[in-house]
Design a protein around this motif. Structure first.
Motif, PDB file in Angstrom:
ATOM      1  N   THR A 202       0.828  -1.205   0.000  1.00  0.00           N
ATOM      2  CA  THR A 202       0.000   0.000   0.000  1.00  0.00           C
ATOM      3  C   THR A 202       0.861   1.253   0.000  1.00  0.00           C
ATOM      4  O   THR A 202       0.613   2.204  -0.763  1.00  0.00           O
ATOM      5  CB  THR A 202      -0.928   0.003   1.226  1.00  0.00           C
ATOM      6  OG1 THR A 202      -1.743  -1.175   1.208  1.00  0.00           O
ATOM      7  CG2 THR A 202      -1.826   1.229   1.226  1.00  0.00           C
ATOM      8  N   LEU A 203       1.897   1.290   0.836  1.00  0.00           N
ATOM      9  CA  LEU A 203       2.778   2.455   0.897  1.00  0.00           C
ATOM     10  C   LEU A 203       3.569   2.629  -0.404  1.00  0.00           C
ATOM     11  O   LEU A 203       3.823   3.759  -0.843  1.00  0.00           O
ATOM     12  CB  LEU A 203       3.732   2.321   2.084  1.00  0.00           C
ATOM     13  CG  LEU A 203       3.067   2.298   3.474  1.00  0.00           C
ATOM     14  CD1 LEU A 203       4.110   2.148   4.564  1.00  0.00           C
ATOM     15  CD2 LEU A 203       2.243   3.561   3.696  1.00  0.00           C
ATOM     16  N   SER A 204       3.952   1.517  -1.037  1.00  0.00           N
ATOM     17  CA  SER A 204       4.677   1.630  -2.312  1.00  0.00           C
ATOM     18  C   SER A 204       3.786   2.224  -3.390  1.00  0.00           C
ATOM     19  O   SER A 204       4.247   2.973  -4.254  1.00  0.00           O
ATOM     20  CB  SER A 204       5.195   0.259  -2.740  1.00  0.00           C
ATOM     21  OG  SER A 204       4.137  -0.607  -3.121  1.00  0.00           O
ATOM     22  N   MET A 205       2.486   1.902  -3.346  1.00  0.00           N
ATOM     23  CA  MET A 205       1.551   2.488  -4.309  1.00  0.00           C
ATOM     24  C   MET A 205       1.422   3.994  -4.108  1.00  0.00           C
ATOM     25  O   MET A 205       1.280   4.752  -5.062  1.00  0.00           O
ATOM     26  CB  MET A 205       0.173   1.826  -4.156  1.00  0.00           C
ATOM     27  CG  MET A 205       0.100   0.369  -4.580  1.00  0.00           C
ATOM     28  SD  MET A 205       0.350   0.079  -6.347  1.00  0.00           S
ATOM     29  CE  MET A 205       2.086  -0.358  -6.378  1.00  0.00           C
ATOM     30  N   VAL A 206       1.490   4.438  -2.857  1.00  0.00           N
ATOM     31  CA  VAL A 206       1.424   5.878  -2.577  1.00  0.00           C
ATOM     32  C   VAL A 206       2.672   6.577  -3.116  1.00  0.00           C
ATOM     33  O   VAL A 206       2.592   7.689  -3.656  1.00  0.00           O
ATOM     34  CB  VAL A 206       1.262   6.126  -1.069  1.00  0.00           C
ATOM     35  CG1 VAL A 206       1.309   7.621  -0.760  1.00  0.00           C
ATOM     36  CG2 VAL A 206      -0.050   5.541  -0.581  1.00  0.00           C
ATOM     37  N   LEU A 207       3.824   5.941  -2.981  1.00  0.00           N
ATOM     38  CA  LEU A 207       5.046   6.526  -3.557  1.00  0.00           C
ATOM     39  C   LEU A 207       4.940   6.649  -5.061  1.00  0.00           C
ATOM     40  O   LEU A 207       5.366   7.661  -5.655  1.00  0.00           O
ATOM     41  CB  LEU A 207       6.259   5.656  -3.186  1.00  0.00           C
ATOM     42  CG  LEU A 207       6.818   5.788  -1.774  1.00  0.00           C
ATOM     43  CD1 LEU A 207       8.002   4.849  -1.590  1.00  0.00           C
ATOM     44  CD2 LEU A 207       7.243   7.226  -1.492  1.00  0.00           C
ATOM     45  N   ILE A 208       4.366   5.645  -5.707  1.00  0.00           N
ATOM     46  CA  ILE A 208       4.163   5.716  -7.151  1.00  0.00           C
ATOM     47  C   ILE A 208       3.230   6.881  -7.490  1.00  0.00           C
ATOM     48  O   ILE A 208       3.460   7.631  -8.457  1.00  0.00           O
ATOM     49  CB  ILE A 208       3.591   4.390  -7.679  1.00  0.00           C
ATOM     50  CG1 ILE A 208       4.638   3.282  -7.575  1.00  0.00           C
ATOM     51  CG2 ILE A 208       3.131   4.539  -9.125  1.00  0.00           C
ATOM     52  CD1 ILE A 208       5.821   3.448  -8.488  1.00  0.00           C
ATOM     53  N   ALA A 209       2.159   7.051  -6.693  1.00  0.00           N
ATOM     54  CA  ALA A 209       1.230   8.157  -6.924  1.00  0.00           C
ATOM     55  C   ALA A 209       1.938   9.508  -6.816  1.00  0.00           C
ATOM     56  O   ALA A 209       1.743  10.407  -7.649  1.00  0.00           O
ATOM     57  CB  ALA A 209       0.075   8.075  -5.928  1.00  0.00           C
ATOM     58  N   CYS A 210       2.778   9.653  -5.786  1.00  0.00           N
ATOM     59  CA  CYS A 210       3.521  10.905  -5.622  1.00  0.00           C
ATOM     60  C   CYS A 210       4.490  11.141  -6.765  1.00  0.00           C
ATOM     61  O   CYS A 210       4.647  12.276  -7.257  1.00  0.00           O
ATOM     62  CB  CYS A 210       4.270  10.889  -4.288  1.00  0.00           C
ATOM     63  SG  CYS A 210       3.210  10.902  -2.822  1.00  0.00           S
TER      64      CYS A 210
END
Length: 354
Positions: free
Chosen positions: A279-287
């Motif tokens: 989940t946190l890696s997906m947020v990094l991708i979003a950023c």
């Protein structure tokens, strides 16, 4: 600064929640339509609807990483479209701090995911499958087995029937010597699990001698020490993805200790254990999308890119998971490699932003 952090976190959290509800709603609708093809007997519209609603926690759990990715893109995209990110950057707020503000609501999703996966999903899925099976006239109950074979050490066990309470019927136990020769055959009509382990009733034991003769003994009761428990027998009837993290690890570790195939359970364990990092890696991708190559494109294109990246992550993890079972490499590598790639890509893309 606290007010600004709260504003960013709330905007992103609201976007993630809306995306999660939309994706979950679409998934439930399409799944309900698919269930209509199985309507027969006592399995009618109310039962199908109840089954779909009971599977909602598992579906939400599976959608959390994609919801975090698309929701992060939508939330940051709204801030970017209103030039709020530009004003923050001009005011001296670093990208790292903004990313941290975005990660905060993602941590809330992580906590929700852990609670769902550990407590809610196993019970809800088991209840859903049982209700569906009963409505369709099938017998499906956790722990209910027929003609089950199991190996533990140098013993081979066959159980004619396992009742849900853990009571065994028609037990056949075959013990082998170190050189692989059948040494003892134990037959018992019933067995039960007590405080000290299994107790077999009315045991007829046949001991095969080296000269070819056989010694037959009869016992009213016999203790059978074994690491196999009624809980493990219940797990056999459940799919690995429906088990909690702790039960997955205990059962996988037990299978591995007995030299049995435990790859499917370890793979599912690592998927669940690494789900917060996913989940946190997906947020990094979003950023990285918002501060990087997609900072000047339309919201629709950003969402499309986010969905594509989320599906690529999901299919990549599934592909490596199946490959690990076929080619026998580490389930941890299969579950963790896509996450590591996303963290690397997201981190590098954010670090290159000026």
């Amino acid at each position: 600064m606290k007010l600004l952090a709260r504003h960013v976190s709330r905007t992103v959290l609201a976007a993630m929640a809306i995306v999660l509800l939309l994706l979950l709603g679409l998934d439930l609708v399409f799944s309900f339509i698919a269930e209509l093809e199985d309507l027969r007997g006592n399995y009618r519209l109310p039962q199908a609807l109840q089954f779909i609603l009971l599977t909602a926690p598992r579906r939400a759990y599976d959608l959390l990483p994609i919801a975090a990715l698309v929701g992060g893109i939508v939330g940051l995209g709204m801030l970017a479209n209103h030039s709020e990110l530009t004003v923050m950057r001009a005011a001296g707020v670093s990208i790292g701090r903004i990313v941290w503000w975005v990660l905060k609501p993602a941590l809330l999703l992580v906590a929700i995911g852990l609670a769902l996966g550990q407590q809610v999903v196993p019970q809800a899925e088991q209840r859903a499958e049982t209700l569906r099976a009963e409505a369709l006239g099938r017998q499906l109950q956790a722990g209910h087995l027929r003609s089950y074979w199991h190996r533990e050490g140098d013993e081979l066990l066959r159980i004619g029937r396992v009742a849900p309470g853990g009571r065994l019927q028609e037990v056949s136990l075959y013990r082998f010597s170190a050189d692989g020769r059948l040494a003892t055959v134990l037959l018992a009509p019933e067995g039960r699990y007590g405080e000290q382990g299994w107790v077999l009733d009315d045991v007829a034991s046949t001991h095969l001698q080296a000269d070819g003769s056989a010694l037959v003994l009869q016992q009213s009761q016999m203790d059978w020490p074994s690491q196999l428990t009624p809980d493990f027998l219940r797990l056999v009837t459940l799919k690995p993805e429906y088990l909690s993290l702790t039960r997955l690890y205990r059962y996988a570790d037990y299978l591995q200790a007995q030299g049995l195939e435990a790859g499917v359970y370890f793979l599912e364990f690592w998927k669940k254990a690494l789900a917060p990092l996913a989940t946190l890696s997906m947020v990094l991708i979003a950023c990285s999308f918002i501060f990087g190559p997609l900072r000047s494109v339309t919201m629709g294109l950003r969402i499309l890119a986010g969905i594509f990246a989320g599906l690529l992550f999901r299919y990549g993890q599934d592909f490596l998971g199946h490959a690990s079972l076929v080619y026998d490499f580490s389930p941890l590598l299969a579950a963790g490699a896509p996450i590591a790639v996303c963290v690397l890509i997201g981190g590098v893309a954010i670090a290159r932003v000026r």
